[in-house]
Design a protein around this motif. Structure first.
Motif, PDB file in Angstrom:
ATOM      1  N   CYS A   1       0.849  -1.183   0.000  1.00 32.47           N
ATOM      2  CA  CYS A   1       0.000   0.000   0.000  1.00 32.47           C
ATOM      3  C   CYS A   1       0.887   1.236   0.000  1.00 32.47           C
ATOM      4  O   CYS A   1       1.748   1.392   0.868  1.00 32.47           O
ATOM      5  N   LEU A   2       0.696   2.094  -0.997  1.00 33.23           N
ATOM      6  CA  LEU A   2       1.430   3.349  -1.081  1.00 33.23           C
ATOM      7  C   LEU A   2       0.474   4.484  -0.763  1.00 33.23           C
ATOM      8  O   LEU A   2      -0.627   4.548  -1.302  1.00 33.23           O
ATOM      9  N   THR A   3       0.888   5.363   0.128  1.00 33.76           N
ATOM     10  CA  THR A   3       0.058   6.502   0.501  1.00 33.76           C
ATOM     11  C   THR A   3       0.468   7.717  -0.309  1.00 33.76           C
ATOM     12  O   THR A   3       1.645   8.072  -0.363  1.00 33.76           O
ATOM     13  N   ILE A   4      -0.520   8.339  -0.951  1.00 32.46           N
ATOM     14  CA  ILE A   4      -0.297   9.560  -1.701  1.00 32.46           C
ATOM     15  C   ILE A   4      -0.917  10.702  -0.911  1.00 32.46           C
ATOM     16  O   ILE A   4      -2.127  10.746  -0.703  1.00 32.46           O
TER      17      ILE A   4
ATOM     18  N   ILE B   1      -6.878  14.986  -7.150  1.00 35.37           N
ATOM     19  CA  ILE B   1      -5.982  13.827  -7.163  1.00 35.37           C
ATOM     20  C   ILE B   1      -6.742  12.549  -6.828  1.00 35.37           C
ATOM     21  O   ILE B   1      -6.600  11.534  -7.494  1.00 35.37           O
ATOM     22  N   ALA B   2      -7.580  12.583  -5.818  1.00 37.43           N
ATOM     23  CA  ALA B   2      -8.363  11.405  -5.434  1.00 37.43           C
ATOM     24  C   ALA B   2      -9.689  11.344  -6.194  1.00 37.43           C
ATOM     25  O   ALA B   2     -10.120  10.276  -6.618  1.00 37.43           O
ATOM     26  N   LYS B   3     -10.328  12.477  -6.375  1.00 34.98           N
ATOM     27  CA  LYS B   3     -11.681  12.490  -6.956  1.00 34.98           C
ATOM     28  C   LYS B   3     -11.712  12.085  -8.424  1.00 34.98           C
ATOM     29  O   LYS B   3     -12.682  11.504  -8.877  1.00 34.98           O
TER      30      LYS B   3
ATOM     31  N   LYS C   1      -6.551  18.159 -20.340  1.00 31.54           N
ATOM     32  CA  LYS C   1      -5.442  17.311 -20.760  1.00 31.54           C
ATOM     33  C   LYS C   1      -4.650  16.709 -19.590  1.00 31.54           C
ATOM     34  O   LYS C   1      -4.410  15.498 -19.555  1.00 31.54           O
ATOM     35  N   VAL C   2      -4.250  17.516 -18.629  1.00 33.14           N
ATOM     36  CA  VAL C   2      -3.406  17.014 -17.536  1.00 33.14           C
ATOM     37  C   VAL C   2      -4.159  16.017 -16.653  1.00 33.14           C
ATOM     38  O   VAL C   2      -3.637  14.927 -16.382  1.00 33.14           O
ATOM     39  N   PRO C   3      -5.387  16.309 -16.190  1.00 34.49           N
ATOM     40  CA  PRO C   3      -6.108  15.300 -15.404  1.00 34.49           C
ATOM     41  C   PRO C   3      -6.380  14.011 -16.181  1.00 34.49           C
ATOM     42  O   PRO C   3      -6.299  12.920 -15.623  1.00 34.49           O
ATOM     43  N   ILE C   4      -6.658  14.124 -17.475  1.00 29.46           N
ATOM     44  CA  ILE C   4      -6.883  12.924 -18.290  1.00 29.46           C
ATOM     45  C   ILE C   4      -5.620  12.079 -18.329  1.00 29.46           C
ATOM     46  O   ILE C   4      -5.671  10.855 -18.171  1.00 29.46           O
TER      47      ILE C   4
ATOM     48  N   LYS D   1      -5.554  13.513   2.278  1.00 34.44           N
ATOM     49  CA  LYS D   1      -5.664  14.959   2.021  1.00 34.44           C
ATOM     50  C   LYS D   1      -4.899  15.722   3.090  1.00 34.44           C
ATOM     51  O   LYS D   1      -5.055  15.488   4.274  1.00 34.44           O
ATOM     52  N   VAL D   2      -4.021  16.629   2.639  1.00 32.78           N
ATOM     53  CA  VAL D   2      -3.282  17.493   3.555  1.00 32.78           C
ATOM     54  C   VAL D   2      -3.560  18.942   3.167  1.00 32.78           C
ATOM     55  O   VAL D   2      -3.943  19.235   2.036  1.00 32.78           O
TER      56      VAL D   2
END
Length: 102
Positions: free
Chosen positions: A16-19, A26-28, A39-42, A64-65
């Protein structure tokens, strides 16, 4: 990141890697609650889904931080992004606008 993924993939057990992130997308974008249309989110969603497909033993956890709050690695990433990614995005958008207007 690539070295971490390579090493994690070599492990036989689940990893498990935590981002840690300060931008909600990033999560949504990955959980589908937001739809990536730029373009970037895709690209981000495509890369992350590809990683998850080829490395099924690697699970990602999102944390989330608060941005610009003195969290060392978050500040390092923000500095890196502002110096490298953002100017490239601006150039890409300007180029696309020129192509549309030509």
């Amino acid at each position: 990141v690539i070295a971490i993924l390579r090493d994690a993939n070599l492990a036989k057990e689940e990893v498990c890697l935590t981002i840690n992130y300060d931008y909600e997308g990033i999560a949504k974008f990955l959980d589908g609650s937001w739809r990536a249309t730029k373009k970037v989110p895709i690209r981000y969603v495509g890369i992350m889904r590809y990683i998850m497909d080829i490395h099924p033993n690697i699970k990602f956890e999102y944390n989330k931080v608060k941005g610009h709050s003195g969290i060392f690695w978050n500040d390092v990433v923000d500095t890196y992004v502002s110096k490298s990614v953002i100017p490239n995005i601006i150039k890409d958008v300007a180029k696309e606008e020129e192509e549309v207007n030509d």
